[in-house]
Structure formats: C-alpha cells, structure tokens
Design an enzyme around this catalytic site. Structure first.
Site, PDB file in Angstrom:
ATOM      1  N   GLU A  32      96.334 -12.036 108.940  1.00 56.50           N
ATOM      2  CA  GLU A  32      96.098 -11.737 107.533  1.00 56.50           C
ATOM      3  C   GLU A  32      97.382 -11.412 106.796  1.00 56.50           C
ATOM      4  O   GLU A  32      97.713 -12.048 105.808  1.00 56.50           O
ATOM      5  CB  GLU A  32      95.124 -10.560 107.411  1.00 56.50           C
ATOM      6  CG  GLU A  32      93.689 -11.006 107.412  1.00 56.50           C
ATOM      7  CD  GLU A  32      92.729  -9.837 107.436  1.00 56.50           C
ATOM      8  OE1 GLU A  32      93.153  -8.708 107.724  1.00 56.50           O
ATOM      9  OE2 GLU A  32      91.544 -10.072 107.173  1.00 56.50           O
ATOM     10  N   GLU A  92      88.056  27.919  96.708  1.00 57.89           N
ATOM     11  CA  GLU A  92      87.657  28.348  95.382  1.00 57.89           C
ATOM     12  C   GLU A  92      88.849  28.692  94.513  1.00 57.89           C
ATOM     13  O   GLU A  92      88.894  28.347  93.345  1.00 57.89           O
ATOM     14  CB  GLU A  92      86.746  29.576  95.512  1.00 57.89           C
ATOM     15  CG  GLU A  92      85.518  29.511  94.669  1.00 57.89           C
ATOM     16  CD  GLU A  92      84.560  30.615  95.055  1.00 57.89           C
ATOM     17  OE1 GLU A  92      83.362  30.413  94.942  1.00 57.89           O
ATOM     18  OE2 GLU A  92      85.032  31.687  95.469  1.00 57.89           O
TER      19      GLU A  92
END
Lengths: 107, 576
Positions: B74, B314
């Site tokens: 490829e 957080e």
C-alpha cells in the site's frame, strides 16, 4: 529465420522500434511457453523491428525488487514509451498485440 | 550432564513464540506470535494493522536481534519511514544497518495486461531474496490483498497465496499478513482460510462519539491466549495493549498500614490507617471535601517519600494545587521533588478502555506506591455504569498485583444515602468512607463515617468532618434527642455543657461552705454546753465541798462542844 533471431538477441542497432524485456523463471512451463509465444508473435508481427531480451530472474534475483516484479512471466515494453507490462504465458495473441500497442502502430 | 537432565524432564515440546515487544500483546499471547508461522492481522481501515506489523518488525530488529522484511503493498517506503518517524522508529537507520528491509510492491491494474497463465514467482523470488539478504526472521506482508485489485485471475492468485504461506512456513520466518476486514468474513479475500495458526482482529469502535481501539485474538493454534477484546492505545511509544482481566484472585497482600494523612481518621481505623495495597473509596455529595481527603492522602504519601500519581478528571492540576494551599498543604513542592505526578484529563478525551490503558502506562512508567483517581464518577460520561465497574475491577486487580494503594473518590448524586450510587464498586473496595452533608438549624455540616474497612477494627461513629486553614480534622458529633448535632448546634451544646459544669462546681462549693458553717455552729453549741456542764459541775462541786466543810466544821464544833461540856462537868463536881 536465424538472422532475425540473432537480431532479436543482438545488441541494439538504433533502428529497433520495439525494445522488449521478458522476465522468466528458469524452465517452468509458463516460462517456456512465454518464450516460445513471444518469439512467434514478434516474428509474425514485428519482423526486424524489435529487440527482445530474455532475463531469467532466478539468475538475477535483485532485479525482482528493482523491476517491481510480482507476477511472472512478465514482458515489459521499454520502447516505444510509455512502458507497458504484460504478464502471462503470452498465449493470448490478441491481448499481447494489444498490450504491445501493435495495432495502434500498425495502422 | 545437561543432556542427562534434559532427558529426565519430560517436557513436551511447546510451540515456540516470537515476542512482538509490543506492550501487553506478549502477555495476551502468552509469549508472542507463533515462531516460524504466519499470523493474520485483520481489521478495518485505520485500525492500526500496518502500525502493529511494523512495530513487530522494528522491535524485532531493535530488541530481539531478529532482522525483518516489511513488504508494503500500500504505502511507499518513504511514506512508511515518515509515518513511523513520529513513533521514534528510525527505519532509515535500521535499513542501513541491515536489520530491516522495506520493499514497496507496486501493482497497478491499468499498467498490466494479462495474456495467459502466470504465477507469482516474481514475488517469491523478491521476498526470498530480501529474506536471505539480511537473514530475516520476521516478515510482514501489508496488505497482500492488494494483489487482488491488481490482478484479475483469482484462481491463480488463491493458489499462489496458498503456496506463499506454505513457502513462508518452510522458510521458517515468523510472518504477519495483514488483511482488510470483509463484510461477512474476517478478510475480504478470505485469507483466514490460508493462515490458520494465529488470527488477530483489530477493531476501531465509536460509541457516544468516543473511539476505542480493540484487539482480539480469534484463534491461536497450540497456545493459550486471552480471548477477550483488549483495548489498545496508539501513542508516541507505539502500541500498548492492555491485558485487562487477571482471572485469578491471588494478588499478594500486605499487613503494613499506611496513614491517611488525617490523624483523627487513622484513629477511627484502629489507630493505624489503611492497609498498603488496599483500595479505598471516598464517596459523598458535591462539596463534601472528597478532593481534600484525596489530597491529604497524596500529601502523606509524598511525606513518606513514596511516589504518588494523581489522576484528576475534574480539575486541572493548578486548580487543585491552589485549592489545597488554602487548607495548608503544598503539593507543588512534591511535584518539584518528583514524588507527585498529576495527570488531568477530561473523561471525554477518549474511551473508558483507553483511560485504563493510559492509567496503566503511566503507572508502569512512574511506579508509584499510591494512586488517586478523582473522581471516578465522571467516567460514567464515557461509559455505562457497568462498563465503569468492569474497568475499575481491572484497575483494582492490576494495582493490587503491584501492591499499590489506590484511593477513588466518587460523587453521589443523592443526598439521601444510597449504597448503590457508587458505581457499584463499593463491594470491590477494601475501605469505604462516606462523607455526607448533615443539614440542620439552617446550616450544612459534613459528617463522615466508615462504611466498611476490611480486616481491621474501625469506628462505627459518625464524626463531624471539619476543614480548617490548618487541614482536616474529625470531631465527635453529639447525639442528642434531636439527633446528630453538628456545627453550631454542637458548639452550643458544648458551651451549655461547660456552663453546666461551672454551675455544678459553684453549687458544690456553696454546699461545702454551708456544711462548714453548720459544723461551726454545732461546734460552738458543743462548746457552750461544755461550759455549762462545767459550771454546773463546778457548782455541784462547790456545794459538795461546802457540805463537806460544813460537815467537818460541825463535826469539829460538836467535838468542841463535847470537850467543852466534859470540862465544865468536872469543875462542878469539885465544888460540891
């Protein structure tokens, strides 16, 4: 006949329109057939107008990568440009001629 | 002698393996890919097939001294070199050293005319030559199915591929063949029919807009292997696969105890704190100080000169550092000393499994003794509760095996205590602290209890959890008729108790004085009675003496009179 063969195997004399390289793998059935077929086609259609070189890839393995060989036997038309690739045992004469662009040139 | 001992051990010859060097993959495959055999790696476009196979070649060359040939159908060699340069693989250098050989196979249908029977001897010769030229032990064919788009005659191709895989086995090279995933079969061209020793499937799944890469070993002949879907991560170090579940519960345990950083909490835990390598869950509603507890724990760990990783989902590290300054802990110095590592990421950065892989990797790299995840509840945004639970199970398993203590914080959304809100992990953890708001008399206070703490004596008391400038502390709460007293109610109660005490002392002293006084009165009375008695006695004595004297005198007088009479009588007689 002999003369032409010499011609085919001989060095370039500058006048050959067709430069063909046939890559084969030793004496496998496909290779043997391909050699016979291509010689026949060249004789029939390209008399005196070609140079055919037959290369046994087993003898020159490094060529495989260089020439992007995958499927064999492979015939490469070096001249005239663009380069054309034909694979198979050259048994389909129509396709070989078409692949070589012979009809185009012939007409 | 060695030959003799060999004879004695009746070890069956097992399949030899070729380690991939890829993080985690060798664990799942129990040592690597089958040596000297072809392995099929299949997956959809962009699932990481090329990278996996290339890493196999590169690591083989660099770590295991096994040169490798990478045959690309490829990408061109230059493209490949560029693509993996970002992973720190220098393919050019490896090629120069003769450890790796890249070969790009170019095949284009438009350039090729088929004129009869052919075979793929060209490919065989090419590959054989490449293998022999560097003495390769590993081969990758990426993606050989491209041949099908370049060549027409499928019959020939199939026969030739079968021959190719047989030939590769004969050559004794460990090969990876990649294949694009087909509609109904593993690969478009059914390569799995030819490669039957080991098949690995790569997948790239997107759910809730979050992608997760997964790897699964579909088959592996003659070897044990993990059968689950394993998430994997592609990052600057290449591929990391996470062997997710340790099926055995046989992690080593420690009896060593480590402090929580809050002396009063340690006291509640039998005075010594948590077990090393245990898992601790701190759950509570918003604003109850979970992060503060976590930070104290981290701080304490660093004070013991043990490394700690803090995963924050957080807040940013800077935010946490600033906030913790206000309660008297300085996390920055620990970071500067290299004892604390803070990692903050939004849970939505990647899927749950990827988080796990990421956490794994960071832990493996930093080798901490303590890990904090704050909070795990946020992970639910990227997965369901059951997924989060299964992730945490695996994380806990891993950490326990490594003897790392972990502290999770979890936000419970209900103010009413609900044991099921904590992602169902409460059954997994060794210790569970619950911090909750206690609201009364117009104020909100924090109460803490230990819901459980395996293997140690622990307090069953609710403590008031106070956050001051100096840090965290736990104060006994008051249990009164109105319930638990905290905050100002507790202080009022304490004040009233002090008042009561003062009053009592006061009353006591007054009573003492009274008694003193009474005694004095009584004593005075006793004295006066004594005096009286003495005076009576005196009087009695006096009259008694007088009586005696009178008696004596009368006696004397009587005697005198007798005498006197006797003498008078004698005189009378004479005169007569």
């Amino acid at each position: 006949m002999k003369k032409k063969e010499e011609h085919a195997d001989g060095t370039s004399n500058g006048t050959n329109e067709y430069v063909l390289h046939l890559f084969i793998t030793g004496a496998t059935p496909n290779s043997v057939r391909a050699v016979a077929n291509i010689k026949q086609i060249c004789e029939d259609h390209l008399k005196g107008n070609y140079q055919l070189e037959i290369i046994d890839v087993y003898q020159q393995q490094a060529l495989a990568e260089k020439e992007q060989l995958v499927a064999l036997p492979l015939l490469i038309r070096r001249q005239p440009l663009p380069e054309r690739r034909l694979i198979g045992d050259m048994s389909d004469t129509e396709k070989v001629l078409k692949g070589l662009g012979f009809y185009l040139h012939g007409r | 002698m060695p030959a003799k001992s060999k004879k004695h051990s009746p070890v069956l010859k097992q399949l030899s393996k070729s380690p991939t060097g890829i993080n985690g993959l060798d664990e799942i495959t129990d040592g690597g890919l089958p040596a000297g055999r072809p392995t099929l790696v299949c997956g959809a476009a962009g699932s990481g097939k090329t990278l996996l196979s290339l890493e196999f070649i590169v690591r083989g060359a660099m770590q295991f001294n096994e040169p490798g040939v990478f045959m690309a159908f490829e990408e061109k060699a230059d493209e490949l070199i560029m693509n993996v340069a970002s992973l720190g693989f220098d393919l050019k250098d490896l090629q120069k050293k003769g450890l790796v050989k890249l070969d790009h196979v170019h095949i284009d249908r438009t350039e090729i005319e088929e004129t009869g029977e052919y075979d793929l001897d060209g490919l065989f010769i090419r590959l054989g030559y490449a293998i022999d030229s560097i003495g390769a032990k590993r081969v990758v064919l990426d993606t050989i199915e491209n041949l099908f788009s370049g060549l027409d005659n499928q019959g020939i191709l199939r026969a030739e591929l079968r021959r190719l895989f047989g030939w590769l086995k004969e050559k004794g090279v460990t090969a990876i063949i990649t294949g694009e995933r087909g509609e109904s079969s593993l690969t478009r061209q059914g390569l799995e029919e030819y490669v039957s020793d080991c098949v690995i499937l790569l997948d790239h799944r997107v759910s809730n807009q979050i992608s997760t890469r997964l790897l699964r070993i579909i088959k592996y002949r003659g070897s044990l292997h993990g059968t689950n879907e394993y998430p994997f991560l592609i990052d600057e170090d290449g591929i990391s696969v996470l062997p997710v579940t340790s099926l055995l519960l046989n992690a080593p345990v420690s009896t060593q105890r480590i402090s929580s950083g809050i002396p009063a909490l340690d006291h509640m835990l039998g005075g010594k704190g948590f077990f090393r390598g245990s898992s601790i869950l701190v759950s509570g509603t918003a604003g109850t100080g979970k992060t503060s507890i976590a930070a104290f724990f981290a701080n304490e760990s660093c004070r013991r000169k043990e490394r700690c990783i803090y995963f924050a989902f957080e807040e940013s590290p800077q935010q946490i550092i600033r906030n913790m300054h206000s309660i008297g802990i300085d996390l920055q110095t620990h970071i500067d000393n290299g004892l604390l590592q803070m990692n903050a990421s939004r849970p939505t950065l990647y899927g749950l499994e990827m988080h796990l892989v990421d956490i794994h990797k960071k832990i493996k790299k930093f080798k901490p003794r303590t890990v904090i995840l704050d909070p795990i509840t946020n992970l639910v945004t990227v997965g369901s509760v059951s997924e989060v639970k299964s992730m945490l199970v695996r994380l806990i398993d891993f950490l326990q095996a490594e003897q790392i203590t972990v502290l999770f914080t979890a936000l419970s959304l209900n103010t009413i205590v609900n044991e099921q809100t904590d992602e169902g992990v409460s059954s997994l953890v060794d210790a569970w602290l619950l911090v909750r708001d206690i609201e009364s008399n117009g104020e909100r206070n924090r109460g803490m209890y230990i819901m459980k703490s395996r293997g140690m004596k622990h307090s069953n008391q609710v403590r008031e959890f106070v956050i001051t400038d100096e840090g965290l502390d736990l104060v006994d709460v008051y249990l009164g008729p109105e319930g638990v007293l905290t905050g100002s109610a507790r202080e009022a109660q304490m004040l009233s108790e002090v008042t009561g005490a003062v009053m009592r002392t006061h009353a006591l002293s007054r009573k003492d004085i009274e008694i003193q006084r009474k005694r004095k009165v009584l004593e005075a009375k006793i004295a006066s009675l004594q005096e009286e008695f003495e005076s009576v006695q005196d009087q009695l004595n006096k009259s008694y003496i007088e009586e005696d004297l009178k008696k004596e005198i009368m006696e004397k007088n009587r005697k005198q009179m007798i005498e006197n009479r006797l003498t008078k009588n004698a005189g009378n007689g004479k005169r007569k």
